[in-house]
Design an enzyme around this catalytic site. Structure first.
Site, short mmCIF file in Angstrom:
data_model
loop_
_atom_site.label_atom_id
_atom_site.label_comp_id
_atom_site.label_asym_id
_atom_site.label_seq_id
_atom_site.Cartn_x
_atom_site.Cartn_y
_atom_site.Cartn_z
N GLY B 36 0.83 -1.21 0.00
CA GLY B 36 0.00 0.00 0.00
C GLY B 36 0.86 1.25 0.00
O GLY B 36 0.69 2.15 -0.84
N HIS B 37 1.83 1.30 0.93
CA HIS B 37 2.76 2.44 0.95
C HIS B 37 3.50 2.56 -0.37
O HIS B 37 3.69 3.66 -0.91
CB HIS B 37 3.82 2.26 2.06
N GLN B 61 0.30 9.90 18.97
CA GLN B 61 -0.98 9.44 18.42
C GLN B 61 -1.38 8.05 18.91
O GLN B 61 -2.42 7.54 18.52
CB GLN B 61 -0.96 9.50 16.89
#
Lengths: 289, 289
Positions: B36-37, B61
């Site tokens: 995906g990256h 986060q």
């Protein structure tokens, strides 16, 4: 001088200036320009090809009982003054351009916003940080000029731009004063003649306190009491705070430092005024940082 | 490919690239790069002179009980993969470079952060918005690429950059999937073989629900129940939420729209997985926006 009345026109102006490798200076204001603002514009004129003065009375930074509605507005006079001082563009966005209906982002600074004025104006400095972040992104200046009279605003902007890695130089500019020492402010126009006379006490109190520190008074608490007692000697003055603080973190000082910030906020009638003075001691036994 | 290990080196790289009028693309990641990256990097390679891949596992986060410590880290492999996919630079800042001791600024988005994952991960999207704002300011890209798998993250970034008038294009990229439809994610590596098999149900549930909508089911509530019942048919799956939401505001839908977002978060064992599917109805009786 160009009058740029929306974000898109402002961005085009800056894009063209940057394409020519022009240095852009920004002087963010809420209008009601006085000599203090003009000195910022003149300084920017010395250092930059383009000097943009933004005029935006930012609704989000006013509290419910504050003076948003009555804040002085005279865009025509402001534009004339800005042009005469050397501005090459004035950016006059509307509130709906800055905050469209879907708008929902706010910056928050944890610590700097808690002290001095921040303790009395909840949300104010977060709103200032947010609108200045937006103005810096829109105008894309190389440098932005801020007066030291609003010292907490200056520190918040310095911290915010550093924290968010914004590629802009923040230039602090000295406070300009009337002949009796009153710091120039758009809000001075609210003062009645007797209130205006009384307001001279603010700078006198700061000076007297600084002299005590320079003369060897080492206790921040005693300096604070001196500042306060001088202010309350004027019956028209109601003190919101009188503080001796660290000039970087703005936290109240318990021990003497070589650099100490005297900061005050007072109400005179319906008018809220602030001022400050930085004490730099040449040498200092209790030097802690 | 350059390896830039602090903010200053990254800024110098971008400054030089911009001086040459090079278009800069940014692919922000937390490392553990998967196909995906790599598809984001390849897309950036097609459109930009310089492709910067940032690798930063952002501590702020992650919630207290989340997987910050065990998040997969293999910078050497990531750098090889990034270079092979066309990255011209990898930005690998340290946490202390991104968050120095005096750091204190956070972005907050009022509405977008309240729904879907935001309801289950308090503070997560504000922290994402903050670190991405910083990365955008440091790298100064013309375009930044984000996968649609993390649809709420994408919406938060789109809204934040628009709200703060950041001069960058946000490019959404389609979710890549394994052969059984499981959305590619760095966290898929946590799954045991039986969990991995069970995870295939997520995309099946999304597809089945979309088919029902395309076949004429008009009620968001019934679509949501269908999505949920399909997910819970797999005993290893624990549903955190299954929602039918507005694709822009992410608020739950009560009425059918021509464009509806199916979004789910589940836990399988200790692993939290998310996925989503956008339904676009060609024509729609209950069309409301």
């Amino acid at each position: 001088m160009k009058k740029l009345e929306n974000i898109e026109k402002m961005q085009q102006f800056s894009f063209q200036a940057r394409k020519k490798s022009h240095i852009i200076g920004l002087v963010p204001t809420m209008g009601a320009l006085h000599q203090g603002h003009l000195s910022l514009i003149q300084a920017a004129r010395q250092e930059c090809h383009e000097v943009v003065v933004s005029i935006f009375v930012n609704p989000t930074q006013f509290g419910e009982n504050e003076d948003y509605e009555r804040y002085p507005r005279d865009w025509n006079q402001d534009c004339s003054l800005a042009a005469a001082a050397g501005a090459t563009a004035v950016f006059l966005p509307s509130a709906s351009d800055i905050y469209p209906p879907s708008y929902q982002t706010t910056l928050h600074l944890d610590s700097l916003t808690q002290h001095l004025c921040g303790a009395h104006r909840p949300g104010h400095f977060d709103a200032v940080a947010t609108v200045v972040c937006k103005l810096l992104n829109i105008v894309a200046p190389h440098r932005a000029y801020f007066g030291q009279k609003d010292v907490q605003q200056l520190r918040v902007i310095q911290q915010m731009t550093a924290d968010l890695n914004m590629n802009v130089g923040i230039v602090p500019m000295p406070t300009l004063r009337e002949s009796d020492g009153l710091a120039m402010s758009s809000r001075n126009a609210y003062l009645s003649p007797s209130e205006r006379l009384a307001a001279g006490i603010i700078y006198q109190a700061l000076l007297t306190t600084e002299q005590a520190a320079q003369a060897g008074e080492t206790s921040p608490l005693i300096l604070q009491q001196l500042l306060l007692s001088h202010l309350v000697s004027e019956p028209l003055v109601h003190v919101e705070y009188a503080a001796v603080a660290d000039p970087v973190t703005l936290t109240p000082l318990e021990q003497q430092q070589s650099s100490m910030l005297l900061a005050v906020a007072v109400r005179i009638g319906d008018t809220r005024l602030i001022d400050n003075l930085l004490i730099n001691l040449p040498s200092c036994a209790g030097f802690t940082k």
